[in-house]
Design a protein around this motif. Structure first.
Motif, short mmCIF file in Angstrom:
data_model
loop_
_atom_site.label_atom_id
_atom_site.label_comp_id
_atom_site.label_asym_id
_atom_site.label_seq_id
_atom_site.Cartn_x
_atom_site.Cartn_y
_atom_site.Cartn_z
N TYR A 104 0.82 -1.13 -0.06
CA TYR A 104 -0.19 -0.15 -0.14
C TYR A 104 0.89 1.42 -0.05
O TYR A 104 0.64 2.26 -0.84
N ASN A 105 1.78 1.26 0.94
CA ASN A 105 2.76 2.49 1.02
C ASN A 105 3.65 2.73 -0.36
O ASN A 105 4.00 3.66 -0.69
N LYS A 142 3.65 6.12 -2.60
CA LYS A 142 4.87 6.66 -2.86
C LYS A 142 5.14 6.70 -4.61
O LYS A 142 5.72 7.65 -4.88
N LYS A 143 5.05 5.49 -5.11
CA LYS A 143 5.21 5.60 -6.56
C LYS A 143 4.23 6.31 -7.39
O LYS A 143 4.67 6.88 -8.39
N PHE A 184 -4.29 1.75 -19.13
CA PHE A 184 -4.79 2.73 -18.12
C PHE A 184 -3.88 3.96 -17.66
O PHE A 184 -2.80 3.64 -17.62
N ASN A 185 -4.39 5.02 -17.33
CA ASN A 185 -3.54 5.94 -16.85
C ASN A 185 -3.15 5.53 -15.30
O ASN A 185 -4.30 5.07 -14.45
N LYS A 186 -2.05 5.09 -15.13
CA LYS A 186 -1.53 4.65 -13.81
C LYS A 186 -2.12 5.29 -12.45
O LYS A 186 -2.33 4.64 -11.54
N GLU A 187 -2.02 6.63 -12.70
CA GLU A 187 -2.42 7.32 -11.52
C GLU A 187 -3.92 6.87 -11.27
O GLU A 187 -4.63 6.88 -10.08
N GLU A 196 5.04 -5.72 -9.65
CA GLU A 196 6.08 -4.57 -9.67
C GLU A 196 6.67 -4.19 -8.32
O GLU A 196 7.96 -3.84 -8.23
N TRP A 197 6.05 -4.12 -7.29
CA TRP A 197 6.26 -3.77 -5.95
C TRP A 197 7.21 -4.79 -5.51
O TRP A 197 8.36 -4.67 -5.20
N ILE A 198 6.92 -6.13 -5.70
CA ILE A 198 7.78 -7.43 -5.21
C ILE A 198 9.23 -7.21 -5.89
O ILE A 198 10.28 -7.50 -5.16
#
Length: 242
Positions: A25-26, A30-31, A56-59, A136-138
């Motif tokens: 989540y964090n 942050k990204k 998709f627009n990532k945001e 992506e996070w991992i």
């Protein structure tokens, strides 16, 4: 005599790695910091790229996913995977329906069902992207500074023992030199397995036209535990016989 070690996330946490669901989540905040400034809505949809793919627009995507997951999991995301089986899109569908509540003719119900179908089709495309974001996070978790723990080294033999791990990081292999290691849920830079453990179900709600895509979301985010167990058993027997 060899031993079997079954390793969970406490192992990575004990080595100082940020591998809690809250850390995921964090990472998203942050990204994609602009995500919190956006108001997620039923209007989320991908754009078609020149090659025909959808993007998709990532945001906007992250804002949407944080919203629907936090609604059932809370902002701590402690039960992130379980929450994927309880996602609820009713608020978005209700908001859309209020825009057309003044419609009152013979075809209004048909048009609303079509809108629900179109919106939830986009909900499906957005929801399954949570797997990509999780991977992506991992893959950003850095284990290069992780140091081995003498207390664990005392217990294990990296060449003789067998290791089943539910973690996604290769700490066992790269820090302890453990062989063989079987990652139940995949590992960094390979296919990652996440999802809820609920059975597939038929979606019944008051938003006609939404049922098919909502059922697809539930199925797509389900972890196929039967297949995972089967593959784990096959791998485990191979390890023992080897």
């Amino acid at each position: 005599m060899s031993s079997l070690f079954i390793i969970g996330n406490g192992f990575d946490l004990a080595h100082g790695l940020p591998t809690r669901y809250k850390d995921f989540y964090n990472y998203l905040l942050k990204k994609y910091p602009k995500a919190l400034e956006l108001d997620p809505s039923f209007g989320i949809q991908p754009s078609e790229m020149p090659d025909g793919s959808l993007k998709f627009n990532k945001e906007e995507l992250v804002a949407f996913l944080i919203n629907i997951i936090s609604e059932v999991s809370g902002e701590d995301w402690n039960d992130f995977e379980a929450s994927l089986g309880r996602l609820n899109f009713d608020n978005h569908l209700y908001s859309m329906s209020t825009l057309f509540e003044d419609e009152d003719d013979d075809s209004s119900d048909y048009r609303m069902a079509y809108r629900n179908e179109d919106a939830t089709s986009n909900f499906y495309l957005a929801s399954v992207k949570i797997k990509d974001l999780f991977s992506e996070w991992i893959n950003t978790i850095d284990i290069s500074e992780v140091e081995s723990k003498e207390s664990f080294e005392f217990l294990m033999d990296p060449w003789k023992d067998t290791f089943l791990t539910f973690n996604y990081t290769p700490v066992l292999e790269l820090v302890y030199g453990a062989i063989p290691v079987y990652p139940i849920h995949g590992q960094q830079n390979s296919e990652i397995i996440i999802g809820h453990g609920e059975d597939d179900k038929e979606i019944i709600n008051s938003f006609s036209g939404s049922e098919y895509s909502l059922s697809k979301i539930h199925s797509a985010l389900r972890k196929n535990t039967e297949e995972i167990i089967k593959l784990a058993q096959e791998e485990f027997y191979e390890l023992l016989s080897g």
